[in-house]
Design a protein around this motif. Structure first.
Motif, mmCIF file in Angstrom:
data_model
loop_
_atom_site.group_PDB
_atom_site.id
_atom_site.type_symbol
_atom_site.label_atom_id
_atom_site.label_comp_id
_atom_site.label_asym_id
_atom_site.label_seq_id
_atom_site.Cartn_x
_atom_site.Cartn_y
_atom_site.Cartn_z
ATOM 1 N N ALA A 140 0.831 -1.207 0.000
ATOM 2 C CA ALA A 140 0.000 0.000 0.000
ATOM 3 C C ALA A 140 0.866 1.257 0.000
ATOM 4 O O ALA A 140 2.019 1.246 0.437
ATOM 5 C CB ALA A 140 -0.920 -0.009 1.213
ATOM 6 N N ASP A 141 0.277 2.336 -0.468
ATOM 7 C CA ASP A 141 0.959 3.628 -0.534
ATOM 8 C C ASP A 141 0.884 4.346 0.812
ATOM 9 O O ASP A 141 -0.118 4.267 1.533
ATOM 10 C CB ASP A 141 0.300 4.521 -1.594
ATOM 11 N N VAL A 171 -8.648 -0.230 -0.903
ATOM 12 C CA VAL A 171 -7.986 1.074 -0.872
ATOM 13 C C VAL A 171 -6.518 0.858 -0.527
ATOM 14 O O VAL A 171 -6.188 0.412 0.568
ATOM 15 C CB VAL A 171 -8.641 2.011 0.170
ATOM 16 N N SER A 172 -5.645 1.183 -1.449
ATOM 17 C CA SER A 172 -4.220 0.906 -1.273
ATOM 18 C C SER A 172 -3.513 2.038 -0.524
ATOM 19 O O SER A 172 -2.686 2.753 -1.073
ATOM 20 C CB SER A 172 -3.563 0.664 -2.629
ATOM 21 N N ASP A 211 1.259 -6.243 8.113
ATOM 22 C CA ASP A 211 1.554 -7.138 6.988
ATOM 23 C C ASP A 211 0.626 -6.852 5.813
ATOM 24 O O ASP A 211 1.061 -6.818 4.658
ATOM 25 C CB ASP A 211 1.410 -8.603 7.404
ATOM 26 N N HIS A 212 -0.672 -6.650 6.077
ATOM 27 C CA HIS A 212 -1.608 -6.333 4.990
ATOM 28 C C HIS A 212 -1.130 -5.114 4.211
ATOM 29 O O HIS A 212 -1.242 -5.074 2.980
ATOM 30 C CB HIS A 212 -3.016 -6.061 5.533
ATOM 31 N N LEU A 213 -0.604 -4.136 4.909
ATOM 32 C CA LEU A 213 -0.153 -2.911 4.253
ATOM 33 C C LEU A 213 1.098 -3.148 3.409
ATOM 34 O O LEU A 213 1.393 -2.379 2.502
ATOM 35 C CB LEU A 213 0.092 -1.817 5.292
ATOM 36 N N ASP A 214 1.814 -4.222 3.728
ATOM 37 C CA ASP A 214 3.014 -4.597 2.968
ATOM 38 C C ASP A 214 2.709 -5.634 1.889
ATOM 39 O O ASP A 214 3.625 -6.138 1.234
ATOM 40 C CB ASP A 214 4.079 -5.146 3.919
ATOM 41 N N GLY A 215 1.429 -5.987 1.723
ATOM 42 C CA GLY A 215 1.041 -6.980 0.716
ATOM 43 C C GLY A 215 1.322 -8.409 1.141
ATOM 44 O O GLY A 215 1.455 -9.299 0.306
ATOM 45 N N VAL A 216 1.394 -8.640 2.455
ATOM 46 C CA VAL A 216 1.699 -9.963 3.005
ATOM 47 C C VAL A 216 0.462 -10.497 3.725
ATOM 48 O O VAL A 216 -0.137 -9.789 4.539
ATOM 49 C CB VAL A 216 2.891 -9.879 3.991
ATOM 50 N N LEU A 217 0.094 -11.735 3.442
ATOM 51 C CA LEU A 217 -1.016 -12.389 4.134
ATOM 52 C C LEU A 217 -0.472 -13.311 5.214
ATOM 53 O O LEU A 217 0.661 -13.790 5.116
ATOM 54 C CB LEU A 217 -1.857 -13.193 3.144
ATOM 55 N N PHE A 218 -1.291 -13.590 6.223
ATOM 56 C CA PHE A 218 -0.787 -14.391 7.337
ATOM 57 C C PHE A 218 -0.366 -15.786 6.902
ATOM 58 O O PHE A 218 0.526 -16.381 7.507
ATOM 59 C CB PHE A 218 -1.767 -14.416 8.515
ATOM 60 N N ILE A 219 -0.940 -16.318 5.842
ATOM 61 C CA ILE A 219 -0.519 -17.632 5.372
ATOM 62 C C ILE A 219 0.914 -17.599 4.841
ATOM 63 O O ILE A 219 1.592 -18.621 4.812
ATOM 64 C CB ILE A 219 -1.487 -18.221 4.315
ATOM 65 N N ASP A 220 1.384 -16.415 4.443
ATOM 66 C CA ASP A 220 2.781 -16.272 3.993
ATOM 67 C C ASP A 220 3.759 -16.441 5.147
ATOM 68 O O ASP A 220 4.945 -16.676 4.917
ATOM 69 C CB ASP A 220 3.000 -14.895 3.355
ATOM 70 N N ARG A 221 3.291 -16.326 6.370
ATOM 71 C CA ARG A 221 4.130 -16.443 7.563
ATOM 72 C C ARG A 221 4.213 -17.882 8.085
ATOM 73 O O ARG A 221 4.926 -18.158 9.031
ATOM 74 C CB ARG A 221 3.590 -15.554 8.683
ATOM 75 N N MET A 222 3.461 -18.780 7.471
ATOM 76 C CA MET A 222 3.403 -20.165 7.950
ATOM 77 C C MET A 222 4.543 -21.005 7.399
ATOM 78 O O MET A 222 5.062 -20.722 6.325
ATOM 79 C CB MET A 222 2.085 -20.808 7.512
ATOM 80 N N ASP A 223 4.842 -22.089 8.127
ATOM 81 C CA ASP A 223 5.798 -23.047 7.582
ATOM 82 C C ASP A 223 5.105 -23.817 6.448
ATOM 83 O O ASP A 223 3.891 -23.712 6.254
ATOM 84 C CB ASP A 223 6.335 -23.987 8.668
#
Length: 182
Positions: free
Chosen positions: A18-19, A54-55, A134-146
């Protein structure tokens, strides 16, 4: 003020950074009201602006009876302690998966009027602040999983009724990425 639809997994806005907010005006305050109304309606712990399409680097939260917001957040971790526990997301409705996060966090940013804010959180508040940033960085919580947890999460997402039981559609860019075409 309005309750707006939450963007679901697979929407590109959820994986795009996001901006930064540059103007603290009536439009920003209106966005914060919409985020808060939608969060209350959904009964969630947090909601980031990209989840409404809204970004902008803005989120609201409701943790432990405390409502708040943060604009242009930056996180700092005072120690290395971690927590591992269930986490969910309004953009992946009804599904919860154990996710590792830092136990303690200091979030700095701004209020809706541009005044400096600092939120110190541990436990659920720390989890929420990290999740929403994380949402603001384009990262979802599933990206943090093993890998194992992520596979289980992706299987559940494919089978979720809101997803229509299919893999999300992904559009590949025809433009070079790091010198290669995908």
């Amino acid at each position: 003020m309005a309750v707006l639809p939450v963007r679901l997994f697979g929407d590109p806005v959820l994986t795009t950074p996001a901006d930064e907010v540059m103007t603290f005006d009536r439009e920003l305050r209106s966005l914060l009201r919409d985020l808060t109304d939608t969060l209350r309606d959904e009964r969630g712990a947090g909601l980031a602006a990209p989840q409404l399409g809204v970004s902008l680097r803005v989120f609201v939260f409701h943790v432990g009876g405390v409502y708040g917001h943060l604009v242009n957040p930056v996180l700092r971790f005072p120690d290395e302690e971690e927590q591992d526990g269930p986490e969910g997301c309004l953009s992946i409705p009804g599904l919860y998966f154990d996710t590792k996060r830092r136990l303690n966090v200091v979030a700095k940013g701004f209020s809706q009027h541009g005044d400096p804010l600092q939120i110190v959180g541990s436990g659920d508040m720390a989890r929420c602040l990290q999740h929403e940033t994380d949402h603001l960085d384009g990262v979802l919580f599933i990206d943090r999983m093993d890998t194992e947890r992520r596979r289980a999460a992706m299987k559940a997402i494919r089978e979720a009724p809101w997803n229509g039981g299919s893999a999300p559609r992904v559009k590949l860019s025809p433009h070079p990425i790091f010198g290669r075409i995908r």
